[in-house]
Design a protein around this motif. Structure first.
Motif, short mmCIF file in Angstrom:
data_model
loop_
_atom_site.label_atom_id
_atom_site.label_comp_id
_atom_site.label_asym_id
_atom_site.label_seq_id
_atom_site.Cartn_x
_atom_site.Cartn_y
_atom_site.Cartn_z
N THR A 226 0.73 -1.39 0.00
CA THR A 226 0.06 0.04 0.03
C THR A 226 0.83 1.27 0.05
O THR A 226 1.73 1.35 1.03
CB THR A 226 -0.85 0.01 1.11
N PRO A 227 0.92 2.25 -0.60
CA PRO A 227 1.58 3.54 -1.08
C PRO A 227 1.46 4.41 0.07
O PRO A 227 0.51 4.33 0.74
CB PRO A 227 1.19 4.06 -2.29
N GLU A 228 2.64 4.96 0.32
CA GLU A 228 2.53 6.05 1.44
C GLU A 228 2.94 7.34 0.82
O GLU A 228 3.91 7.30 -0.11
CB GLU A 228 3.71 5.77 2.47
N GLU A 246 6.18 12.52 -2.85
CA GLU A 246 6.54 11.50 -3.17
C GLU A 246 5.52 10.14 -2.96
O GLU A 246 5.07 10.17 -1.65
CB GLU A 246 8.05 11.07 -2.61
N CYS A 247 5.17 9.29 -3.78
CA CYS A 247 4.37 8.29 -3.43
C CYS A 247 5.21 6.98 -3.34
O CYS A 247 5.91 6.48 -4.47
CB CYS A 247 3.40 8.14 -4.77
N CYS A 289 -2.20 9.86 -3.20
CA CYS A 289 -1.67 9.22 -4.48
C CYS A 289 -1.96 7.74 -4.47
O CYS A 289 -2.64 7.27 -3.52
CB CYS A 289 -0.34 9.22 -4.30
N SER A 290 -2.00 7.24 -5.71
CA SER A 290 -2.57 5.83 -5.87
C SER A 290 -1.42 5.25 -6.66
O SER A 290 -0.78 5.57 -7.56
CB SER A 290 -3.71 6.00 -6.42
N THR A 303 -3.35 6.89 2.00
CA THR A 303 -4.24 7.94 3.01
C THR A 303 -3.92 9.44 2.38
O THR A 303 -2.82 9.78 1.94
CB THR A 303 -3.65 7.68 4.51
N SER A 304 -4.90 10.08 2.87
CA SER A 304 -4.79 11.54 2.44
C SER A 304 -4.21 12.52 3.45
O SER A 304 -4.28 11.92 4.73
CB SER A 304 -6.39 12.12 2.39
#
Length: 563
Positions: A226-228, A246-247, A289-290, A303-304
């Motif tokens: 899962t991205p951060e 940065e994603c 980001c996705s 997460t936002s």
């Protein structure tokens, strides 16, 4: 329910559990006793018992007629285990027969005082299945990659014709598909959250029979984590600074991934890094980001986070850039918007203390006041504004600085007015130059021979004899009080060019000194001729080789005919 046993018509030995000892009796009546009740018999109301069907067991016995009032109790057993304790009821009912209800059944009868007990015969009951126990199958396997389709099948065959079955699926003991006709459960695009323990159950239409499958464990392999979303330097940004988002994710193997950035749910960028060169107020907002696989089957969102772009300024209460010893100074730190900011002042990276002798803080820390500037007040002042009410409660801050290079003993002389004065003087000088230039052009147009006249006059005054009896020294002292009557004329050339004679000076003035006649205006002519020229027979030639002056004469001489 009370059941009254039948009376026994014959005599018998009662409650004989072992072979009686041989004994001699004086009379037969002494060896005989009454049988209180007969040996019980257990019966079932059905010849064949199906799953889910109600069935009843009955325990029958008969009381002796002589002991018609005897109270007896009944108990039932299956495979040696009690299924119903002693009670006055001689029946045992199974509401919904299950396979586990199959076994050997007996009943037991006893008196209320538990002095006499008797067991029944044994009967065997086999519960007939409606359908087989289900089995869950998984396709393609118990371990699959994210994005793949997974199909689970609950397999069970009905044994009795006309049996209707309903299917239920569970994940981690929670229902995910309830009592449906479908025998399968499909996960279209498996995700990490689909990993877990799965099970299915089959039940009859009325729910009287229910059977569960064994559990299976399905593991979904990650394609990427899962991205951060990461922000630098901070989520609270000073206006004009650069911001980098940065994603970050961990791809498994050589997976090719696509990245997207969102601001307030709108796509703004399609790479793993997004840079705002100079942050502005409109860059404030919610960012996310996705990351997704190339085929789009797997997509994960970060997460936002909220980014705040804030403007911060430090103002002073004076226009001059000079800071003078003993003067007061007020520094005001301000931001555009609220958000419950906290202000902290630093002097040379050290927090300013509330020391009345050096500093005073006001307006919730926004204002820093110095009553009397001293030498140690020089240096760098920083206003640090922090905000603690962001989503994750982490403190973020922005900083603005103000420099005091030195504290002067006094203001430089004229430092406040020197530049305005210099500007005015420069303007006046320019006007004077313009006026002089214009005046000179005007004089040149009126007196084109002025310069030449002045030169000739100067030379002539030095050399000519004084007819009025004044000495040369007296003549050089300047004009007398009657010089206002003096007239100057330009050089006049002789019409006889061949004689090269010119009248070089005409002076009309009153004759001073001894004279034979009354004071009246006279005209003195000076005739000049170059060496070797002839003045004619009418003039008395007095040659002066040094000055080339041939003759001086006045108006009276002209009248007398001397000219």
């Amino acid at each position: 329910m009370n059941h009254k046993p039948e009376l026994l018509p014959v005599w018998s030995y009662a409650n004989v559990y072992h072979k009686p000892k041989k004994m001699e009796c004086a009379a037969l009546a002494q060896c005989l006793r009454y049988d209180l009740f007969s040996t019980p018999e257990i019966q079932n109301d059905l010849n064949s018992v199906l799953e889910g069907v109600q069935t009843t067991f009955t325990c029958n016995t008969r009381l002796n007629r002589l002991r018609d009032g005897t109270e007896v109790h009944y108990a039932f057993y299956r495979d040696g285990r009690t299924v119903r304790e002693f009670s006055l009821s001689n029946t045992y009912r199974v509401e919904s027969a299950q396979l586990e209800d199959s076994g050997n059944y007996i009943c037991e009868v006893r008196t209320a005082s538990d002095t006499v007990r008797k067991n029944s015969n044994v009967i065997f009951i086999q519960i007939q299945e409606l359908f087989l126990s289900p089995e869950i199958t998984v396709d393609p396997s118990l371990s699959v990659n994210e994005g793949q389709q997974v199909t689970m099948e609950c397999v069970s065959d009905p044994i009795q014709r006309g049996t209707t079955l309903l299917y239920t699926f569970y994940k981690d003991s929670q229902i995910i598909l309830s009592a449906d006709w479908k025998t399968s459960y499909v996960i279209g695009k498996a995700g990490e959250e689909n990993s877990g323990r799965y099970q299915c159950s089959v039940q009859s239409r009325d729910g009287s029979v229910r059977k569960n499958s064994t559990e299976v464990h399905i593991l979904i392999q990650k394609l990427f984590t899962t991205p951060e979303i990461r922000v630098g330097p901070s989520r609270l940004v000073k206006e004009g600074e650069q911001v980098t988002l940065e994603c970050v994710t961990d791809p498994k193997g050589s997976t090719s991934l696509k990245y997207l950035f969102y601001k307030d749910s709108q796509i703004i960028h399609s790479a793993d890094i997004y840079v705002i060169d100079k942050a502005k107020e409109e860059n404030t907002g919610s960012y996310q980001c996705s990351v997704q696989s190339q085929d789009g089957n797997v997509r994960k969102n970060s997460t936002s986070i909220c980014i705040f772009v804030q403007s911060i300024t430090i103002t002073v209460d004076k226009d001059s850039k000079d800071f003078v010893y003993g003067e007061s100074l007020t520094l005001n730190c301000s931001i555009k918007k609220g958000m419950s900011p906290l202000f902290l002042w630093l002097h040379n990276e050290t927090a300013v203390e509330k020391n009345p002798e050096s500093y005073q803080l006001g307006d919730n820390g926004k204002v820093l006041y110095i009553e009397s500037l001293q030498s140690h007040h020089a240096g760098t002042y920083s206003c640090k504004v922090s905000i603690n009410n962001l989503a994750d409660n982490k403190p973020f801050y922005i900083v603005e600085t103000f420099q005091i290079s030195q504290i002067l003993e006094s203001h430089p002389l004229g430092s406040n007015i020197i530049w305005p004065v210099l500007g005015v003087l420069a303007l006046l000088l320019l006007l004077v130059v313009i006026l002089l230039f214009a005046k000179r052009r005007q004089l040149s147009s009126l007196f084109p021979l002025l310069s030449h006249q002045q030169n000739s006059e100067s030379t002539f005054d030095k050399d000519r004899p004084r007819d009025d009896g004044r000495s040369a020294n007296e003549g050089t002292n300047g004009p007398d009080e009657n010089d206002n009557n003096q007239h100057l004329y330009g050089n006049v050339s002789s019409q006889q060019e061949e004689d090269d004679i010119s009248y070089t000076y005409i002076d009309i003035s009153k004759i001073k000194g001894p004279t034979n006649k009354k004071d009246e205006p006279s005209v003195v002519y000076s005739v000049l001729k170059p060496p070797g020229a002839s003045m004619g027979s009418q003039a008395n030639q007095e040659k002066d080789d040094s000055a080339n002056i041939y003759q001086n004469f006045n108006a009276e001489q002209h009248k007398e005919g001397s000219f």
